[in-house]
Design an enzyme around this catalytic site. Structure first.
Site, short mmCIF file in Angstrom:
data_model
loop_
_atom_site.label_atom_id
_atom_site.label_comp_id
_atom_site.label_asym_id
_atom_site.label_seq_id
_atom_site.Cartn_x
_atom_site.Cartn_y
_atom_site.Cartn_z
N SER A 80 8.39 4.68 5.10
CA SER A 80 9.39 4.58 4.16
C SER A 80 9.22 4.51 2.15
CB SER A 80 10.71 3.22 4.54
OG SER A 80 11.52 3.35 3.97
N ASP A 90 0.74 -0.91 -0.20
CA ASP A 90 -0.16 -0.18 -0.31
C ASP A 90 1.09 1.26 0.03
OD1 ASP A 90 -1.97 -1.97 0.48
OD2 ASP A 90 -3.09 -0.73 1.82
N HIS A 147 5.14 -7.92 0.19
CA HIS A 147 5.30 -8.60 -0.22
C HIS A 147 5.35 -9.57 -2.50
CE1 HIS A 147 1.21 -9.55 2.11
NE2 HIS A 147 1.77 -8.64 2.73
#
Length: 285
Positions: A250, A90, A147
């Site tokens: 980050s 995300d 992921h």
């Protein structure tokens, strides 16, 4: 306050000390103080806790446990097409496009040497010459597990020590070559689309970067580029499988080889994206 003044103040801030202090506080069980901090954080950033497996602030013993919370099954559907890559996190697209003359563009007026970004080794960098990249910024409000965008077999990981500049877009635009100055973990994979680098960039208040196969990569006491060779191991991850996580906001940067992928239509700089959404198509078949 204008951007130049904010940047000057940020340069003067003791970022390493703040980052280490934040890491200590975030990983310790502080009871009602932890619950209070999580409740305030949810309210400030408008986090939808109905997506989380554990919805209540008091269900988390530490802030880190909350920050890297697991989502409910099905909360982030992974695009099913065999040759299609998915978003790994995300976040918000900072920039994407071609690697040109050995450089990638991370913000308007700011470009970076991709050779330096991946640790400075000519052999590691060569496979991405004239390839493509995408840079995705994770704000504190985002889900912070990372992921796989495609099936991959891990070949090498590098830890590159560095600074702790904030990766907020304001500072990315105003601090020259910020991503090649900050601490980072570089993960190199073989995939059906050819070589892929996943660069996990540390930042101010990022208490830790970890991967599923190694555990905590940062913080550590290493003062030079450190390499872990996995070429004789069988570490393979499927598309959509968790490969790592950040503690606080980050950036993730993906690199691909020449003619390996084509980005899907509709990608734009500044566009919010979610894990599992379409990213690109492999051109290998």
């Amino acid at each position: 306050m204008n951007e130049s003044v904010k940047t000057i103040i940020h340069r003067m801030t003791p970022k390493y000390l703040l980052t280490r202090l934040a890491g200590v506080l975030a990983r310790n069980e502080l009871g009602s103080l932890t619950t209070w901090a999580i409740t305030k954080f949810i309210s400030k950033y408008g986090i939808d806790m109905s997506e989380a497996q554990k919805e209540k602030p008091e269900d988390y013993k530490t802030f880190n446990e909350f920050f890297t919370r697991d989502l409910k099954d099905g909360a982030r559907p992974i695009c099913p097409e065999e040759n299609r890559l998915c978003m790994p996190v995300d976040g918000t697209i900072a920039e994407f496009g071609d690697i040109t003359q050995g450089r990638i563009v991370a913000a308007k007026g700011q470009d970076y040497s991709f050779r330096v970004l991946v640790g400075g080794n000519d052999e590691d960098a060569a496979v991405f010459k004239d390839g493509k990249f995408i840079c995705i910024y994770l704000s504190p409000a985002n889900y912070h597990c990372i992921h796989m965008p495609i099936d991959g077999t891990l070949k090498k990981m590098l830890f590159v020590p560095g600074k702790y500049y904030s990766v907020n877009p304001t500072y990315v635009k105003t601090i020259s070559e910020l991503f090649t100055k900050n601490e980072r973990a570089v993960c190199l994979f073989d995939t059906p689309a050819g070589p892929m680098a996943m660069v996990l960039v540390g930042a101010t208040i990022v208490g830790s970067i970890s991967t599923e196969w190694h555990g905590e990569v940062s913080p550590n006491k290493l003062k030079q580029v450190t390499v872990w060779d996995y070429s004789d191991k069988d570490i393979s991850l499927k598309k959509g499988e968790k490969m790592g996580k950040f503690y606080l906001g980050s950036t993730v940067i993906l690199l691909f080889g020449q003619d390996a992928i084509s980005f899907v239509d509709g990608l734009e700089s500044g566009k919010p994206v979610k894990l599992g959404e379409p990213l690109a198509d492999s051109t290998s078949n």
